[in-house]
Design an enzyme around this catalytic site. Structure first.
Site, PDB file in Angstrom:
ATOM      1  N   LYS A   1       0.848  -1.203   0.000  1.00 18.04           N
ATOM      2  CA  LYS A   1       0.000   0.000   0.000  1.00 18.04           C
ATOM      3  C   LYS A   1       0.880   1.248   0.000  1.00 18.04           C
ATOM      4  O   LYS A   1       1.843   1.327   0.754  1.00 18.04           O
ATOM      5  CB  LYS A   1      -0.887   0.008   1.253  1.00 18.04           C
ATOM      6  CG  LYS A   1      -1.814  -1.183   1.337  1.00 18.04           C
ATOM      7  CD  LYS A   1      -2.570  -1.235   2.667  1.00 18.04           C
ATOM      8  CE  LYS A   1      -1.677  -1.526   3.832  1.00 18.04           C
ATOM      9  NZ  LYS A   1      -2.407  -1.836   5.080  1.00 18.04           N
TER      10      LYS A   1
ATOM     11  N   THR B   1      -7.623   9.891   8.350  1.00 15.97           N
ATOM     12  CA  THR B   1      -7.331   8.609   7.683  1.00 15.97           C
ATOM     13  C   THR B   1      -7.203   7.469   8.695  1.00 15.97           C
ATOM     14  O   THR B   1      -6.541   6.472   8.424  1.00 15.97           O
ATOM     15  CB  THR B   1      -6.021   8.721   6.879  1.00 15.97           C
ATOM     16  OG1 THR B   1      -4.993   9.153   7.772  1.00 15.97           O
ATOM     17  CG2 THR B   1      -6.148   9.673   5.707  1.00 15.97           C
TER      18      THR B   1
ATOM     19  N   GLY C   1      -7.815   4.193  10.277  1.00 14.17           N
ATOM     20  CA  GLY C   1      -8.472   2.941   9.875  1.00 14.17           C
ATOM     21  C   GLY C   1      -8.428   2.626   8.395  1.00 14.17           C
ATOM     22  O   GLY C   1      -9.106   1.707   7.939  1.00 14.17           O
ATOM     23  N   THR C   2      -7.569   3.325   7.638  1.00 17.84           N
ATOM     24  CA  THR C   2      -7.528   3.053   6.189  1.00 17.84           C
ATOM     25  C   THR C   2      -7.092   1.614   5.887  1.00 17.84           C
ATOM     26  O   THR C   2      -7.707   0.929   5.063  1.00 17.84           O
ATOM     27  CB  THR C   2      -6.571   4.036   5.459  1.00 17.84           C
ATOM     28  OG1 THR C   2      -5.334   4.075   6.174  1.00 17.84           O
ATOM     29  CG2 THR C   2      -7.141   5.424   5.361  1.00 17.84           C
ATOM     30  N   GLY C   3      -6.029   1.172   6.567  1.00 17.32           N
ATOM     31  CA  GLY C   3      -5.501  -0.173   6.286  1.00 17.32           C
ATOM     32  C   GLY C   3      -6.482  -1.266   6.695  1.00 17.32           C
ATOM     33  O   GLY C   3      -6.676  -2.257   5.973  1.00 17.32           O
ATOM     34  N   CYS C   4      -7.127  -1.082   7.855  1.00 17.27           N
ATOM     35  CA  CYS C   4      -8.099  -2.081   8.342  1.00 17.27           C
ATOM     36  C   CYS C   4      -9.278  -2.167   7.369  1.00 17.27           C
ATOM     37  O   CYS C   4      -9.759  -3.262   7.038  1.00 17.27           O
ATOM     38  CB  CYS C   4      -8.626  -1.685   9.722  1.00 17.27           C
ATOM     39  SG  CYS C   4      -7.328  -1.519  10.954  1.00 17.27           S
TER      40      CYS C   4
END
Ligand SMILES: Nc1ncnc2c1ncn2[C@@H]1O[C@H](COP(=O)(O)OP(=O)(O)O)[C@@H](O)[C@H]1O
Ligand SMILES: Cc1ncc(COP(=O)(O)OP(=O)(O)O)c(N)n1
Length: 269
Positions: free
Chosen positions: A172, A203, A205-208
């Site tokens: 990512k 931003t 919690g973007t990865g979750c």
């Protein structure tokens, strides 16, 4: 309805972790279930404290689900300790779990270490049984020991990580300054998934959100490539709809939130 399990940590302020995963699953029309590995005392300004669950209660939660319900996909997020990771890997192999997405959560955006440093080798073992692993750039650097700046560096890191046995790797790009392009290595081919950096502070919690969206799309029967493309669309819309909350970094806006706030354009999901 397809059923998706998240194995991760709880975020008390609801922007990341189990809470983000369940919101994403709900928005994407799958049934979300959880195995909690740790409870964080966390808000928009950072993580205050963490209580790990015992390996026994993690095992009991996994057993409770797999002995009763057919699980269509599994997303793994914050897993804390080597002991917990060993239990997760052993149980997922035992139950022949399908469609495993590992988001190798290490450090929160606020700088708190959510994975113990001594757990890196166990995490690599867990990655080896996954269909896809989704590191951000700092996580890919820890997993490979490489310095990642350019898209070429992202590709080299992906080639290095795939040697761990995982079927596909999504690096990512959200931590780069001017660009949010992600790189997928899938069946020996690279797919560059372009993304423009959206100018927002919010931003959390973007990865979750991205990894639980990938698990939800895999559960619905989409391929890895299709699931990643659909999920990039979902996270981009969710970041566009992020909002201020508390005094720090606000959460992304799940499309169900958008619906409830009166919006009508849910995008392609
Ligand atoms: N400001 C942003 N604008 C657009 N996309 C972003 C932005 N920040 C992150 N992304 C995207 O969100 C997804 C999650 O990436 P990232 O934030 O790097 O993960 P993590 O939360 O694990 O650090 C990726 O698809 C990334 O490209
Ligand atoms: C409980 C918990 N799990 C994971 C994270 C990290 O979330 P992520 O989406 O990778 O990024 P940030 O929200 O930290 O920016 C977390 N914070 N808490």
């Amino acid at each position: 309805m397809k059923k998706v399990l998240t194995i991760a940590g709880s975020d008390s302020c609801g922007g990341a972790g189990i809470q983000a995963d369940i919101k994403t699953m709900d928005a994407l029309g799958v049934y979300g279930m959880s195995v909690i590995c740790a409870v964080t005392a966390q808000n928009t300004m950072g993580v205050e404290d963490v209580q790990d669950m015992t390996p026994d209660i993690v095992r009991a939660q996994i057993d409770a689900i797999f002995t009763d319900i057919e699980v269509d996909a599994v997303k793994i997020g914050m897993v804390s300790s080597p002991e917990i990771i060993r239990v997760i890997k052993e149980r997922l192999i035992f139950y022949k779990a399908k469609k495993i997405v590992v988001d190798p959560v290490m450090v929160s955006k606020s700088g708190y270490h959510l994975l113990k440093k001594k757990a890196i080798d166990e995490l690599k073992g867990l990655i080896s049984i996954a269909d896809i692993v989704t590191p951000n750039i700092p996580e890919a650097e820890v997993l490979t020991g490489l310095n990642i700046i350019t898209e070429e560096d992202m590709k080299n890191a992906a080639k290095n990580i795939i040697k761990m046995g995982v079927k596909s790797v999504l690096i990512k790009g959200g931590h780069r300054c001017n660009d949010a392009t992600d790189i997928l290595l899938y069946k020996e081919n690279f797919l560059v998934i372009p993304g423009k950096k959206i100018d927002t502070e919010n931003t959390h919690g973007t990865g979750c959100t991205l990894s639980s969206s990938i698990a939800s799309q895999l559960a619905k029967g989409f391929s890895i490539k299709e699931s990643v493309i659909l999920s990039k669309k979902y996270i981009t819309k969710a970041i566009e709809n992020s909002f201020a909350l508390g005094k720090g970094v606000g959460p992304v806006g799940h499309l169900i939130d958008l619906y409830k706030r009166g919006g009508t354009d849910y995008g392609e999901n």
